[in-house]
Design an enzyme around this catalytic site. Structure first.
Site, PDB file in Angstrom:
ATOM      1  N   GLY A 181      18.053 -11.602  55.479  1.00  0.00           N
ATOM      2  CA  GLY A 181      19.191 -12.404  55.032  1.00  0.00           C
ATOM      3  C   GLY A 181      19.654 -11.908  53.678  1.00  0.00           C
ATOM      4  O   GLY A 181      19.405 -10.757  53.304  1.00  0.00           O
ATOM      5  N   SER A 182      20.299 -12.779  52.930  1.00  0.00           N
ATOM      6  CA  SER A 182      20.879 -12.340  51.659  1.00  0.00           C
ATOM      7  C   SER A 182      19.803 -12.147  50.587  1.00  0.00           C
ATOM      8  O   SER A 182      18.721 -12.738  50.654  1.00  0.00           O
ATOM      9  CB  SER A 182      21.895 -13.371  51.167  1.00  0.00           C
ATOM     10  OG  SER A 182      21.210 -14.516  50.706  1.00  0.00           O
ATOM     11  N   GLU A 238      27.831  -7.225  47.743  1.00  0.00           N
ATOM     12  CA  GLU A 238      27.927  -7.238  49.204  1.00  0.00           C
ATOM     13  C   GLU A 238      28.927  -8.317  49.630  1.00  0.00           C
ATOM     14  O   GLU A 238      28.764  -9.485  49.297  1.00  0.00           O
ATOM     15  CB  GLU A 238      26.553  -7.527  49.820  1.00  0.00           C
ATOM     16  CG  GLU A 238      26.577  -7.444  51.337  1.00  0.00           C
ATOM     17  CD  GLU A 238      25.195  -7.604  51.964  1.00  0.00           C
ATOM     18  OE1 GLU A 238      24.477  -8.548  51.590  1.00  0.00           O
ATOM     19  OE2 GLU A 238      24.855  -6.786  52.839  1.00  0.00           O
ATOM     20  N   VAL A 294      18.919 -15.528  48.769  1.00  0.00           N
ATOM     21  CA  VAL A 294      17.976 -16.396  49.490  1.00  0.00           C
ATOM     22  C   VAL A 294      16.595 -15.734  49.552  1.00  0.00           C
ATOM     23  O   VAL A 294      15.568 -16.391  49.393  1.00  0.00           O
ATOM     24  CB  VAL A 294      18.500 -16.741  50.903  1.00  0.00           C
ATOM     25  CG1 VAL A 294      17.468 -17.552  51.679  1.00  0.00           C
ATOM     26  CG2 VAL A 294      19.811 -17.514  50.804  1.00  0.00           C
ATOM     27  N   GLY A 295      16.580 -14.422  49.729  1.00  0.00           N
ATOM     28  CA  GLY A 295      15.305 -13.705  49.773  1.00  0.00           C
ATOM     29  C   GLY A 295      14.482 -13.913  48.514  1.00  0.00           C
ATOM     30  O   GLY A 295      13.251 -14.030  48.559  1.00  0.00           O
ATOM     31  N   CYS A 339      24.262  -5.517  57.525  1.00  0.00           N
ATOM     32  CA  CYS A 339      23.698  -5.140  56.226  1.00  0.00           C
ATOM     33  C   CYS A 339      23.801  -3.638  56.025  1.00  0.00           C
ATOM     34  O   CYS A 339      23.700  -3.161  54.902  1.00  0.00           O
ATOM     35  CB  CYS A 339      22.275  -5.651  56.068  1.00  0.00           C
ATOM     36  SG  CYS A 339      21.214  -5.239  57.412  1.00  0.00           S
ATOM     37  N   LYS A 350      12.765 -19.326  63.067  1.00  0.00           N
ATOM     38  CA  LYS A 350      13.965 -20.081  62.682  1.00  0.00           C
ATOM     39  C   LYS A 350      15.172 -19.161  62.680  1.00  0.00           C
ATOM     40  O   LYS A 350      15.393 -18.383  61.761  1.00  0.00           O
ATOM     41  CB  LYS A 350      13.844 -20.724  61.302  1.00  0.00           C
ATOM     42  CG  LYS A 350      14.993 -21.733  61.112  1.00  0.00           C
ATOM     43  CD  LYS A 350      15.231 -22.142  59.673  1.00  0.00           C
ATOM     44  CE  LYS A 350      16.230 -21.275  58.955  1.00  0.00           C
ATOM     45  NZ  LYS A 350      17.603 -21.256  59.515  1.00  0.00           N
ATOM     46  N   GLU A 354      14.022  -8.276  54.160  1.00  0.00           N
ATOM     47  CA  GLU A 354      15.061  -7.291  54.470  1.00  0.00           C
ATOM     48  C   GLU A 354      16.386  -7.948  54.096  1.00  0.00           C
ATOM     49  O   GLU A 354      16.769  -8.942  54.699  1.00  0.00           O
ATOM     50  CB  GLU A 354      14.994  -6.924  55.950  1.00  0.00           C
ATOM     51  CG  GLU A 354      15.479  -5.524  56.233  1.00  0.00           C
ATOM     52  CD  GLU A 354      16.982  -5.462  56.366  1.00  0.00           C
ATOM     53  OE1 GLU A 354      17.632  -4.992  55.399  1.00  0.00           O
ATOM     54  OE2 GLU A 354      17.510  -5.892  57.392  1.00  0.00           O
TER      55      GLU A 354
HETATM   56  C1  UN1 Z   1      21.912  -5.382  60.240  1.00  0.00           C
HETATM   57  O1  UN1 Z   1      22.998  -5.007  59.869  1.00  0.00           O
HETATM   58  O2  UN1 Z   1      21.435  -6.430  59.779  1.00  0.00           O
HETATM   59  O3  UN1 Z   1      21.747   0.140  62.216  1.00  0.00           O
HETATM   60  C2  UN1 Z   1      21.137  -4.667  61.264  1.00  0.00           C
HETATM   61  C3  UN1 Z   1      22.447  -0.802  62.580  1.00  0.00           C
HETATM   62  C4  UN1 Z   1      21.918  -1.752  63.605  1.00  0.00           C
HETATM   63  C5  UN1 Z   1      21.134  -2.842  62.944  1.00  0.00           C
HETATM   64  C6  UN1 Z   1      21.875  -3.504  61.832  1.00  0.00           C
HETATM   65  N1  UN1 Z   1      21.083  -1.034  64.541  1.00  0.00           N
HETATM   66  O4  UN1 Z   1      23.559  -0.986  62.118  1.00  0.00           O
END
Ligand code: UN1
Length: 487
Positions: A222-223, A379, A226-227, A278, A170, A244
């Site tokens: 995701g956030s 964040e 939600v996680g 992230c 999804k 993650e």
């Molecule tokens: C993400 O921000 O969700 O290291 C992944 C990085 C990228 C992957 C980011 N290779 O910023």
């Protein structure tokens, strides 16, 4: 568009979702069938039906599909990058990087098809053989965000498949087109029917998947909020779970740093992908002795960045994903001001000329930020960063670690002792020295500590997520041998 071989039961959906260009909101990229409960069920059933023959296909054969997909994706890189920029806004050069990360992951994991190593170890008993092998988990639900609409799906789909699992995927509701195109490519490269199934929708579709009894494993990016919901659902039904989630990543700039290199890293880390990573550098912790020159240089660079449509090769910062996110970013600007931080540049929507129907926000820098302020703790997921003064290395490390997240961190210093102290004491899953907080490579573990994850890693070591260890004992003594008793 043909959905039936990718999204089971999609021929007559009750509803559709629309993908739109965040740089020009009137432009519709595509329409995708919204998966309701029966469509989710159809996808899970298709994955379940395909599982046995896929699990019994030799791993090197499974890997060949991924190898072919890497070749094909590499060939079609520009087409994917253009589609990605139109669908989620990141500037073309970064969209190409996102596709390249998918290519890298497919090659890397294709190689695992001829490894998938277990261990052989001596038994404590005579004429007995002991080993461990990796077994697939079953049907995997892969739930991915919009910010890396090809790379992150590849991080999950490739290892899930090489290990012999089948997949219900999804993608985020903001990026169905890239996801659909990627799934089509994998199927065209030889995945048998039912091995990879895509369902479309928002969190309510996600809830249908993670609560479905036919799912064995959920891998979610995701956030953190939600996680946590996903974790609750998985706890109820004993599903294996890899999370993650968020980050509040810091760059520490020490007094001996190469300042212009540190500014380069801060600009790239804070404003790359419009800060929607992230791993984004959303905190810059700067030693007081270089605070003034660093701050001046950063503000000058940030305010000179060219904001625009990512398809325009001149643009350096594209739009943010949608209007809700634009509002959220602007709300944080107000929060920063109300908390007494000093706004050096940005802090407003950009809507001049051709940018009027897009979701653009100016690169925003706050200075004189206290570590406890909300803009330094939460964040934001946008082009906003904050500069926090530090009095010493100890003080900087304490500030860096003083958030609930633990994904990435960086330090700029020329002193080897300081660098090694930081590598040891920064409590994030990824630490960079003299490089920004972004730019992870696919074959190293990717993930974080505390509210960023639940102890799993993607990238290198990702097979630990997508396989079960199975221990095998073969007794060829022809007698009853009792472990722990017949020494
Ligand atoms: C993400 O921000 O969700 O290291 C992944 C990085 C990228 C992957 C980011 N290779 O910023």
């Amino acid at each position: 568009m043909d959905f039936e071989n990718i999204t089971p039961g999609a021929s007559t959906p009750a509803n559709w979702i629309e993908s739109r260009n965040p740089a020009h909101w009137t432009e519709v990229i595509g329409r995708f069938p919204l998966s309701d409960a029966s469509a989710v069920d159809a996808a899970v059933c298709a994955a379940r039906a395909a599982y046995d023959s896929w699990r019994l296909t030799p791993a090197p054969r499974r890997a060949e599909v991924l190898y072919r997909a890497a070749e094909r994706l590499s060939r079609d890189k520009e087409e994917f990058a253009q589609l990605m920029t139109r669908e989620m806004g990141k500037v073309l050069i970064e969209a190409r990087g996102d596709v390249q990360e998918g290519v890298d992951m497919l090659y890397f994991i294709a190689g695992e098809g001829r490894r998938l190593c277990g261990e052989t170890v001596p038994s404590e008993l005579m004429s007995k053989f002991a080993m461990s092998v990796r077994a697939p988990v079953g049907v995997c639900a892969l739930v991915t965000p919009w910010n890396f609409p090809l790379a992150i799906p590849s991080w999950k789909i490739a290892p899930a498949l090489v290990a012999g699992n089948t997949v219900v995927f999804k993608p985020a509701e903001d990026t169905p087109a890239v996801a659909h195109r990627f799934a089509q490519l994998l199927i065209d490269c030889g995945l048998p029917p039912g091995v990879l199934n895509v369902v479309h929708g928002d969190g309510s579709t996600g809830a249908l998947i993670v609560n479905h009894p036919g799912i064995d494993l959920v891998s979610f990016t995701g956030s953190t909020d939600v996680g946590r919901l996903v974790a609750h659902a998985c706890a109820e039904s004993n599903k294996r779970l890899s999370l993650e989630m968020g980050g509040k990543n810091a760059i520490i700039v020490m007094e001996d740093a190469d300042l212009s290199l540190a500014v380069d890293g801060a600009v790239w880390g804070a404003f790359g992908t419009s800060g929607q990573r992230c791993t984004a550098a959303s905190r810059l912790i700067v030693h007081e002795s270089v605070y003034k020159p660093f701050t001046d240089m950063l503000a000058a660079r940030a305010s000179a960045l060219r904001v625009g449509d990512g398809l325009d090769e001149d643009s350096q910062v594209g739009p943010v994903i949608n209007s809700a996110q634009l509002d959220r970013i602007h709300d944080y600007t107000q929060i920063g001001l109300a908390d007494g931080a000093k706004l050096l540049c940005g802090g407003e929507r950009v809507s001049k000329g051709s940018l009027a129907d897009g979701w653009f926000y100016s690169p925003t820098v706050f200075a004189d930020v206290a570590p406890g302020m909300r803009i330094a703790q939460e964040e934001i997921f946008g082009p906003t960063t904050c500069i926090i003064p530090a009095t010493s290395l100890d003080n900087a490390l304490e500030i860096a670690n003083g958030v609930r997240y633990g994904l990435s961190s960086a330090i700029y210093t020329q002193n080897v002792n300081i660098a090694f102290r930081a590598m040891r004491d920064l409590s994030t899953g990824i630490v960079y020295v003299n490089a920004s907080t972004i730019g992870a490579e696919v074959h190293l573990p990717f993930g974080g500590t505390r509210a960023t994850g639940n102890g799993h890693r993607e990238g290198g070591h990702v097979l630990d997520v997508f396989t079960e260890w199975k221990s095998l004992y073969i007794d060829f003594s022809g007698t009853l041998q009792r472990a722990q008793i017949d020494a």
